[in-house]
Enzyme design. Sequence first.
Site, PDB file in Angstrom:
ATOM      1  CG  ASP A  13      -2.074  -1.051   1.072  1.00 30.36           C
ATOM      2  OD1 ASP A  13      -2.031  -1.776   0.189  1.00 30.36           O
ATOM      3  OD2 ASP A  13      -2.985  -1.095   1.985  1.00 30.36           O
ATOM      4  CB  ALA A  87       0.895  -3.348   9.996  1.00 32.12           C
ATOM      5  CB  SER A 134      -7.296  -4.971   9.247  1.00 34.40           C
ATOM      6  OG  SER A 134      -7.640  -6.230   8.933  1.00 34.40           O
ATOM      7  CD  GLU A 136      -7.839 -11.305   9.421  1.00 37.26           C
ATOM      8  OE1 GLU A 136      -7.750 -11.846  10.533  1.00 37.26           O
ATOM      9  OE2 GLU A 136      -8.408 -12.058   8.442  1.00 37.26           O
ATOM     10  CE1 TYR A 157      -2.272  -6.971  10.758  1.00 35.12           C
ATOM     11  CE2 TYR A 157      -4.210  -7.952  10.374  1.00 35.12           C
ATOM     12  CZ  TYR A 157      -3.302  -6.950  10.264  1.00 35.12           C
ATOM     13  OH  TYR A 157      -3.736  -5.889   9.041  1.00 35.12           O
ATOM     14  CG  HIS A 187      -6.145  -3.421  -0.006  1.00 28.31           C
ATOM     15  ND1 HIS A 187      -6.912  -3.536   1.241  1.00 28.31           N
ATOM     16  CD2 HIS A 187      -5.051  -2.815   0.027  1.00 28.31           C
ATOM     17  CE1 HIS A 187      -5.976  -2.778   1.888  1.00 28.31           C
ATOM     18  NE2 HIS A 187      -4.933  -2.612   1.261  1.00 28.31           N
ATOM     19  CD  GLU A 194       7.250 -13.443  -4.410  1.00 29.17           C
ATOM     20  OE1 GLU A 194       7.437 -14.443  -4.315  1.00 29.17           O
ATOM     21  OE2 GLU A 194       7.716 -12.644  -5.075  1.00 29.17           O
ATOM     22  NE  ARG A 199       2.892 -11.437  -6.946  1.00 30.24           N
ATOM     23  CZ  ARG A 199       3.926 -10.866  -6.859  1.00 30.24           C
ATOM     24  NH1 ARG A 199       4.331 -10.270  -5.837  1.00 30.24           N
ATOM     25  NH2 ARG A 199       4.893 -11.147  -7.831  1.00 30.24           N
TER      26      ARG A 199
HETATM   27  P1  NAP Z   1       2.813  -4.911   3.732  1.00 26.12           P
HETATM   28  O1  NAP Z   1       2.981  -5.118   2.358  1.00 26.12           O
HETATM   29  O2  NAP Z   1       3.043  -5.883   4.828  1.00 26.12           O
HETATM   30  O3  NAP Z   1       3.728  -3.659   4.310  1.00 26.12           O
HETATM   31  C1  NAP Z   1       3.744  -3.416   5.578  1.00 26.12           C
HETATM   32  C2  NAP Z   1       4.875  -2.382   5.871  1.00 26.12           C
HETATM   33  O4  NAP Z   1       5.004  -2.017   7.161  1.00 26.12           O
HETATM   34  C3  NAP Z   1       6.249  -2.455   5.167  1.00 26.12           C
HETATM   35  O5  NAP Z   1       6.564  -1.323   4.681  1.00 26.12           O
HETATM   36  C4  NAP Z   1       7.059  -2.886   6.490  1.00 26.12           C
HETATM   37  O6  NAP Z   1       8.368  -2.683   6.311  1.00 26.12           O
HETATM   38  C5  NAP Z   1       6.483  -1.798   7.269  1.00 26.12           C
HETATM   39  N1  NAP Z   1       6.847  -2.317   8.909  1.00 26.12           N
HETATM   40  C6  NAP Z   1       6.706  -3.575   9.187  1.00 26.12           C
HETATM   41  N2  NAP Z   1       7.178  -3.525  10.619  1.00 26.12           N
HETATM   42  C7  NAP Z   1       7.627  -2.161  10.838  1.00 26.12           C
HETATM   43  C8  NAP Z   1       8.008  -1.317  12.046  1.00 26.12           C
HETATM   44  N3  NAP Z   1       8.061  -1.811  12.981  1.00 26.12           N
HETATM   45  N4  NAP Z   1       7.933   0.074  12.128  1.00 26.12           N
HETATM   46  C9  NAP Z   1       7.729   0.464  10.819  1.00 26.12           C
HETATM   47  N5  NAP Z   1       7.139  -0.126   9.577  1.00 26.12           N
HETATM   48  C10 NAP Z   1       7.207  -1.371   9.794  1.00 26.12           C
HETATM   49  O7  NAP Z   1       1.319  -4.427   4.252  1.00 26.12           O
HETATM   50  P2  NAP Z   1       0.246  -3.806   3.232  1.00 26.12           P
HETATM   51  O8  NAP Z   1      -0.704  -4.892   2.661  1.00 26.12           O
HETATM   52  O9  NAP Z   1       0.757  -2.736   2.347  1.00 26.12           O
HETATM   53  O10 NAP Z   1      -0.718  -3.113   4.179  1.00 26.12           O
HETATM   54  C11 NAP Z   1      -0.667  -1.783   4.758  1.00 26.12           C
HETATM   55  C12 NAP Z   1      -1.368  -1.617   6.140  1.00 26.12           C
HETATM   56  O11 NAP Z   1      -2.825  -1.856   5.982  1.00 26.12           O
HETATM   57  C13 NAP Z   1      -0.807  -2.731   7.266  1.00 26.12           C
HETATM   58  O12 NAP Z   1      -1.108  -1.720   8.586  1.00 26.12           O
HETATM   59  C14 NAP Z   1      -2.019  -3.721   6.994  1.00 26.12           C
HETATM   60  O13 NAP Z   1      -1.910  -4.413   8.287  1.00 26.12           O
HETATM   61  C15 NAP Z   1      -3.237  -2.982   6.448  1.00 26.12           C
HETATM   62  N6  NAP Z   1      -4.416  -3.814   5.962  1.00 26.12           N
HETATM   63  C16 NAP Z   1      -3.940  -4.340   4.805  1.00 26.12           C
HETATM   64  C17 NAP Z   1      -4.816  -5.068   4.182  1.00 26.12           C
HETATM   65  C18 NAP Z   1      -4.351  -5.636   2.743  1.00 26.12           C
HETATM   66  O14 NAP Z   1      -5.257  -6.493   2.327  1.00 26.12           O
HETATM   67  N7  NAP Z   1      -3.307  -5.527   2.083  1.00 26.12           N
HETATM   68  C19 NAP Z   1      -5.996  -5.007   4.586  1.00 26.12           C
HETATM   69  C20 NAP Z   1      -6.353  -4.158   5.995  1.00 26.12           C
HETATM   70  C21 NAP Z   1      -5.455  -3.460   6.486  1.00 26.12           C
HETATM   71  P3  NAP Z   1       9.384  -3.925   5.599  1.00 26.12           P
HETATM   72  O15 NAP Z   1       9.292  -3.407   3.883  1.00 26.12           O
HETATM   73  O16 NAP Z   1      10.682  -3.419   5.875  1.00 26.12           O
HETATM   74  O17 NAP Z   1       8.901  -5.152   5.915  1.00 26.12           O
HETATM   75  O1  G4F Z   2      -3.947 -14.213   2.119  1.00 32.79           O
HETATM   76  P1  G4F Z   2      -4.294 -14.174   3.528  1.00 32.79           P
HETATM   77  O2  G4F Z   2      -2.978 -14.427   4.503  1.00 32.79           O
HETATM   78  O3  G4F Z   2      -4.833 -12.842   4.078  1.00 32.79           O
HETATM   79  P2  G4F Z   2      -5.684 -12.363   5.450  1.00 32.79           P
HETATM   80  O4  G4F Z   2      -5.348 -13.506   6.733  1.00 32.79           O
HETATM   81  O5  G4F Z   2      -6.967 -12.377   5.097  1.00 32.79           O
HETATM   82  O6  G4F Z   2      -4.983 -11.041   5.860  1.00 32.79           O
HETATM   83  C1  G4F Z   2      -4.795 -10.036   4.959  1.00 32.79           C
HETATM   84  O7  G4F Z   2      -5.861  -9.333   4.746  1.00 32.79           O
HETATM   85  C2  G4F Z   2      -6.442  -8.480   6.024  1.00 32.79           C
HETATM   86  C3  G4F Z   2      -7.647  -7.851   5.724  1.00 32.79           C
HETATM   87  O8  G4F Z   2      -8.915  -8.737   5.847  1.00 32.79           O
HETATM   88  C4  G4F Z   2      -5.111  -7.723   6.452  1.00 32.79           C
HETATM   89  F1  G4F Z   2      -5.515  -6.958   7.533  1.00 32.79           F
HETATM   90  C5  G4F Z   2      -3.884  -8.385   6.595  1.00 32.79           C
HETATM   91  O9  G4F Z   2      -2.857  -7.656   7.041  1.00 32.79           O
HETATM   92  C6  G4F Z   2      -3.656  -9.202   5.586  1.00 32.79           C
HETATM   93  O10 G4F Z   2      -3.341  -8.463   4.464  1.00 32.79           O
HETATM   94  O11 G4F Z   2      -5.203 -15.348   3.810  1.00 32.79           O
HETATM   95  C7  G4F Z   2      -6.329 -15.234   3.375  1.00 32.79           C
HETATM   96  C8  G4F Z   2      -7.236 -16.652   3.660  1.00 32.79           C
HETATM   97  C9  G4F Z   2      -7.057 -16.953   5.040  1.00 32.79           C
HETATM   98  O12 G4F Z   2      -8.568 -17.448   5.289  1.00 32.79           O
HETATM   99  C10 G4F Z   2      -6.131 -18.141   4.869  1.00 32.79           C
HETATM  100  O13 G4F Z   2      -6.379 -19.208   6.040  1.00 32.79           O
HETATM  101  O14 G4F Z   2      -6.453 -17.723   2.642  1.00 32.79           O
HETATM  102  C11 G4F Z   2      -6.393 -18.668   3.630  1.00 32.79           C
HETATM  103  N1  G4F Z   2      -5.192 -19.709   3.212  1.00 32.79           N
HETATM  104  C12 G4F Z   2      -5.277 -20.875   2.412  1.00 32.79           C
HETATM  105  N2  G4F Z   2      -4.068 -21.284   2.140  1.00 32.79           N
HETATM  106  C13 G4F Z   2      -4.002 -19.009   3.217  1.00 32.79           C
HETATM  107  C14 G4F Z   2      -3.183 -20.321   2.654  1.00 32.79           C
HETATM  108  N3  G4F Z   2      -3.421 -17.813   3.296  1.00 32.79           N
HETATM  109  C15 G4F Z   2      -2.100 -17.853   3.112  1.00 32.79           C
HETATM  110  N4  G4F Z   2      -1.515 -16.841   3.777  1.00 32.79           N
HETATM  111  N5  G4F Z   2      -1.225 -18.859   2.661  1.00 32.79           N
HETATM  112  C16 G4F Z   2      -1.760 -20.071   2.343  1.00 32.79           C
HETATM  113  O15 G4F Z   2      -1.089 -20.926   2.023  1.00 32.79           O
END
Ligand code: NAP
Ligand code: G4F
Length: 348
Positions: A13, A87, A134, A136, A157, A187, A194, A199
């Site tokens: 993001d 995060a 989130s 979650e 988390y 998203h 990965e 992904r």
């Molecule tokens: P992401 O790809 O895992 O990126 C997380 C970022 O946080 C990376 O830049 C990471 O740095 C940094 N970070 C980790 N630990 C840290 C620390 N101690 N201090 C400062 N920065 C730190 O996550 P994302 O998908 O972009 O998500 C962005 C935010 O939205 C997160 O807070 C996530 O929990 C939240 N969120 C994501 C989703 C989703 O579906 N993607 C949905 C709802 C909420 P490094 O690159 O060095 O690891």
């Molecule tokens: O892709 P996931 O790991 O995403 P999850 O757990 O929904 O969390 C992501 O979305 C949240 C928003 O709702 C964010 F807050 C959070 O930071 C993150 O970005 O898993 C999605 C689903 C789960 O139910 C998991 O049990 O896929 C299922 N799954 C099945 N096989 C797997 C796998 N997930 C992962 N990571 N790896 C597997 O092999």
Amino acid sequence: MRRALITGITGQDGAYLSSFLLDKGYEVHGIMRRASTFNTDRIDHLYRDPHESGARLFLHYGDLQDGSSLRRILQKSQPDEVYNLGAQSHVKVSFELSEYSADVVGTGVLRLLEAVRDFTGSSGKQVRVYQAGSSEMFGAAKPPQNETTPFYPRSPYAVAKVAGYWYCVNYREAYNMFVTNGILFNHESPLRGETFVTRKITRGLGRIKKGLQKKLFLGNLDARRDWGFAGDYVEAMWMMLQHQEPGDFVVATGEAYSVRDFLDAAGEKMGLDWKQYVEIDPRYMRPTEVDYLMGDPAKARNTFGWKPKVTFRELVGMMVEHDLELAEQERTLMKAGHSVALRGVANG
Ligand code: NAP
Ligand code: G4F
């Protein structure tokens, strides 16, 4: 020129949001962690040497575990808007690194809010804060989930995100700060980490298609998620901070698909029968699973007109295309005698 500060700028993001804000004419400051390997791949294309005139993206070493670094960076960057995206964002990993996840994801929000409060006090500058909440947080609550659905978190988390959410509400009410919680559903994009399931699937099937991998090991295929495109969701973050009042907003597509549905769509796009290659490995199951997330984004739509542009099928298509190309590049490197990265070791 408006200035934004982004924690988590090196993440999925962070990269999309930086690009979006630079296009809008912002000066963008990002907090990155020190790592022994480069961790700026996702934003390298946006970065210009700060010695060059016209550079508008600046990176600062800092950490959500280190309050003094946050304070110093606020002073240096003088932001109008702060986006807290940093995060430990992997749900399964949070069961293994529970205290660490709580500290970064929960207490990290408190550290940042305290730093912004003091910065506002000393500078007189009004700062708008976006907190990355989130879906979650809803966990086991019945879908469709919206801003009035009670939270029922199912992982360290998610519990920490709930704490972060309430810190934000409290600082809004206690100190009249402009702090907004986005409650974003999943998203994805070609920049997605990965070890997240979408992904992992497009990367794994892409490598299988190109003969680089034989099997793909996954966990629960029945979980359902509301998957949108990260590029659309960072626009919602920005819109929330442009709205006249802070609040809490769900951002989602309103549609849910299972992991199995995602496999079907990705397999079809690749011309691959995934059932021949996917195996279930219990180590990818979670101690407490979140079965069904599907958001109702009506409030965001009605308040500031946000709606998603990219459909589920388009999202799968863009990730598949990207990862087939990546696998092709890996194959070329392998043929030239280079070793390719070992996959599937990380606990994703
Ligand atoms: P992401 O790809 O895992 O990126 C997380 C970022 O946080 C990376 O830049 C990471 O740095 C940094 N970070 C980790 N630990 C840290 C620390 N101690 N201090 C400062 N920065 C730190 O996550 P994302 O998908 O972009 O998500 C962005 C935010 O939205 C997160 O807070 C996530 O929990 C939240 N969120 C994501 C989703 C989703 O579906 N993607 C949905 C709802 C909420 P490094 O690159 O060095 O690891
Ligand atoms: O892709 P996931 O790991 O995403 P999850 O757990 O929904 O969390 C992501 O979305 C949240 C928003 O709702 C964010 F807050 C959070 O930071 C993150 O970005 O898993 C999605 C689903 C789960 O139910 C998991 O049990 O896929 C299922 N799954 C099945 N096989 C797997 C796998 N997930 C992962 N990571 N790896 C597997 O092999």
